[in-house]
Design a protein around this motif. Structure first.
Motif, PDB file in Angstrom:
ATOM      1  N   LEU A 258      -4.440   9.670 -13.170  1.00 51.66           N
ATOM      2  CA  LEU A 258      -5.479   9.943 -12.486  1.00 51.66           C
ATOM      3  C   LEU A 258      -5.951  11.360 -12.540  1.00 51.66           C
ATOM      4  CD1 LEU A 258      -7.422   8.297 -10.617  1.00 51.66           C
ATOM      5  CD2 LEU A 258      -5.953   8.951  -8.764  1.00 51.66           C
ATOM      6  N   GLY A 259      -7.365  11.432 -12.795  1.00 51.57           N
ATOM      7  CA  GLY A 259      -7.886  13.037 -12.424  1.00 51.57           C
ATOM      8  C   GLY A 259      -7.651  13.897 -13.700  1.00 51.57           C
ATOM      9  N   ALA A 260      -6.855  13.313 -14.923  1.00 53.68           N
ATOM     10  CA  ALA A 260      -6.436  14.077 -15.874  1.00 53.68           C
ATOM     11  C   ALA A 260      -7.689  14.112 -17.061  1.00 53.68           C
ATOM     12  CB  ALA A 260      -5.295  13.581 -16.710  1.00 53.68           C
TER      13      ALA A 260
ATOM     14  N   LEU B  67       1.019   9.415  -5.767  1.00 52.98           N
ATOM     15  CA  LEU B  67       1.456  10.639  -5.366  1.00 52.98           C
ATOM     16  C   LEU B  67       2.273  11.332  -6.165  1.00 52.98           C
ATOM     17  CD1 LEU B  67       1.059  10.487  -1.465  1.00 52.98           C
ATOM     18  CD2 LEU B  67      -0.329  11.733  -3.142  1.00 52.98           C
ATOM     19  N   CYS B  68       3.440  10.773  -6.622  1.00 50.73           N
ATOM     20  CA  CYS B  68       4.463  11.144  -7.227  1.00 50.73           C
ATOM     21  C   CYS B  68       4.168  11.175  -8.993  1.00 50.73           C
ATOM     22  CB  CYS B  68       5.888  10.239  -7.202  1.00 50.73           C
ATOM     23  SG  CYS B  68       6.491  10.502  -5.543  1.00 50.73           S
ATOM     24  N   PHE B  69       3.563  10.279  -9.520  1.00 49.86           N
ATOM     25  CA  PHE B  69       3.330  10.050 -11.064  1.00 49.86           C
ATOM     26  C   PHE B  69       1.765  10.202 -11.400  1.00 49.86           C
ATOM     27  CE2 PHE B  69       7.284   7.947  -9.702  1.00 49.86           C
ATOM     28  CZ  PHE B  69       8.129   8.653 -10.626  1.00 49.86           C
ATOM     29  N   ARG B  70       0.944   9.860 -10.465  1.00 44.41           N
ATOM     30  CA  ARG B  70      -0.383   9.891 -10.877  1.00 44.41           C
ATOM     31  C   ARG B  70      -0.850   8.889 -11.932  1.00 44.41           C
ATOM     32  NH1 ARG B  70      -3.095  14.439 -12.673  1.00 44.41           N
ATOM     33  NH2 ARG B  70      -1.440  15.380 -13.597  1.00 44.41           N
TER      34      ARG B  70
ATOM     35  N   LEU C 103       0.913  -1.324   0.120  1.00 46.01           N
ATOM     36  CA  LEU C 103       0.138  -0.101  -0.040  1.00 46.01           C
ATOM     37  C   LEU C 103       0.774   1.331   0.072  1.00 46.01           C
ATOM     38  CD1 LEU C 103      -2.729   1.294   0.144  1.00 46.01           C
ATOM     39  CD2 LEU C 103      -2.514   1.069   2.593  1.00 46.01           C
ATOM     40  N   CYS C 104       2.227   1.318   0.850  1.00 42.24           N
ATOM     41  CA  CYS C 104       2.768   2.379   0.858  1.00 42.24           C
ATOM     42  C   CYS C 104       3.414   2.547  -0.749  1.00 42.24           C
ATOM     43  CB  CYS C 104       3.909   2.206   1.883  1.00 42.24           C
ATOM     44  SG  CYS C 104       3.164   2.369   3.341  1.00 42.24           S
ATOM     45  N   VAL C 105       3.930   1.456  -1.022  1.00 39.00           N
ATOM     46  CA  VAL C 105       4.621   1.819  -2.527  1.00 39.00           C
ATOM     47  C   VAL C 105       3.463   2.206  -3.485  1.00 39.00           C
ATOM     48  CG1 VAL C 105       5.279   0.352  -4.482  1.00 39.00           C
ATOM     49  CG2 VAL C 105       6.074  -0.286  -2.161  1.00 39.00           C
ATOM     50  N   PHE C 106       2.143   1.738  -3.376  1.00 37.99           N
ATOM     51  CA  PHE C 106       1.108   2.194  -4.302  1.00 37.99           C
ATOM     52  C   PHE C 106       0.779   3.480  -4.136  1.00 37.99           C
ATOM     53  CE2 PHE C 106      -3.123   3.059  -5.200  1.00 37.99           C
ATOM     54  CZ  PHE C 106      -3.406   2.459  -6.353  1.00 37.99           C
TER      55      PHE C 106
ATOM     56  N   LYS D 110       2.633  -1.040 -21.925  1.00 34.94           N
ATOM     57  CA  LYS D 110       3.055  -0.477 -23.119  1.00 34.94           C
ATOM     58  C   LYS D 110       2.492   0.972 -23.552  1.00 34.94           C
ATOM     59  CE  LYS D 110       1.914  -1.412 -27.955  1.00 34.94           C
ATOM     60  NZ  LYS D 110       0.791  -2.201 -28.837  1.00 34.94           N
ATOM     61  N   ARG D 111       1.339   1.442 -22.842  1.00 36.58           N
ATOM     62  CA  ARG D 111       0.904   2.769 -23.032  1.00 36.58           C
ATOM     63  C   ARG D 111       2.073   3.895 -22.076  1.00 36.58           C
ATOM     64  NH1 ARG D 111      -4.506   0.319 -22.873  1.00 36.58           N
ATOM     65  NH2 ARG D 111      -4.639   0.938 -20.500  1.00 36.58           N
ATOM     66  N   LEU D 112       2.248   3.143 -21.111  1.00 39.60           N
ATOM     67  CA  LEU D 112       3.334   3.940 -20.315  1.00 39.60           C
ATOM     68  C   LEU D 112       4.513   4.301 -21.071  1.00 39.60           C
ATOM     69  CD1 LEU D 112       2.797   2.289 -16.731  1.00 39.60           C
ATOM     70  CD2 LEU D 112       2.466   4.524 -17.116  1.00 39.60           C
ATOM     71  N   MET D 113       5.054   2.993 -21.651  1.00 34.11           N
ATOM     72  CA  MET D 113       6.279   3.389 -22.493  1.00 34.11           C
ATOM     73  C   MET D 113       5.869   4.318 -23.726  1.00 34.11           C
ATOM     74  SD  MET D 113       7.503  -0.714 -22.325  1.00 34.11           S
ATOM     75  CE  MET D 113       8.961  -0.584 -23.153  1.00 34.11           C
ATOM     76  N   GLU D 114       4.746   4.261 -24.076  1.00 37.79           N
ATOM     77  CA  GLU D 114       4.582   5.201 -25.381  1.00 37.79           C
ATOM     78  C   GLU D 114       4.049   6.676 -24.776  1.00 37.79           C
ATOM     79  OE1 GLU D 114       1.402   2.713 -27.224  1.00 37.79           O
ATOM     80  OE2 GLU D 114       2.908   1.608 -28.206  1.00 37.79           O
ATOM     81  N   GLY D 115       3.861   6.678 -23.527  1.00 36.54           N
ATOM     82  CA  GLY D 115       3.715   7.991 -23.004  1.00 36.54           C
ATOM     83  C   GLY D 115       1.968   8.492 -23.234  1.00 36.54           C
TER      84      GLY D 115
END
Length: 196
Positions: free
Chosen positions: A192-194, A133-136, A125-128, A182-187
């Protein structure tokens, strides 16, 4: 061996009740037609709002807790509880009642971890939360939390049945996020919230 299989099957049948699909069906809809197509709380958030997502999250947690606690009451053995926990996670991911098309197992995995070893659940949970919080990115947070589970399980308990359970569920969770990775690697992954 028969009891072990029974516990796995019981967990699977309980885990197969997918509350994202149940909720969307109550609204005469199918959550799998929205967003990422995933039958989980994060995807519920987008079309139905925060209250619906919280409802789904809580019930997905509850079913995981129920699966383990029922087996604990029936048999008590820790190995059997781990079997029920694995069954619940597999049921959520590949539900019998919905043509084996379910969620990614994050909430249910957290739930069973909470009952089996709260220390490992707390670390995950802490890692999550820190990653979120850092990357959303919910997906990135889930993947890193899943990767942390076997590590913390080994630190707290060593190589026991629980470690192998966390290894299986961690790998499964990461594999279920393959499209997100895959989407993370492609940007192109949604934050969250965007707004779209």
């Amino acid at each position: 061996m028969v009891k072990l299989f029974f516990c796995l099957l019981l967990g699977y049948l309980i885990g197969s009740v997918n509350f994202a699909i149940v909720y969307s069906h109550l609204r005469r809809d199918d959550i799998r037609r929205h967003g990422s197509g995933n039958a989980g709380a994060t995807n519920v958030l987008r079309p139905y709002g925060a209250a619906a997502a919280l409802f789904v999250f809580l019930f997905d947690v509850l079913k995981g807790v129920m699966a383990v606690l029922i087996v604990r009451l029936l048999f008590g053995k820790y190995d059997f509880q781990c079997a029920a926990a694995l069954g619940a996670v597999l049921g959520h991911n590949f539900p019998l009642y919905y043509k084996f098309c379910g969620g990614k197992g994050v909430s249910t995995s957290f739930a069973v971890l909470l009952v089996l070893d709260w220390r490992v659940a707390l670390c995950a949970l802490c890692v999550f939360l820190i990653t979120l919080l850092c990357f959303r990115y919910v997906s990135l947070s889930s993947v890193l939390a899943a990767a942390s589970i076997p590590v913390s399980a080994f630190i707290f308990r060593g190589f026991d049945v629980f470690f192998f359970f966390t290894l299986i569920t961690g790998v499964l969770c990461i594999a279920r996020h393959h499209a997100n990775i895959k989407r993370l690697m492609e940007g192109t992954e949604n934050r969250l919230g965007a707004k779209k």
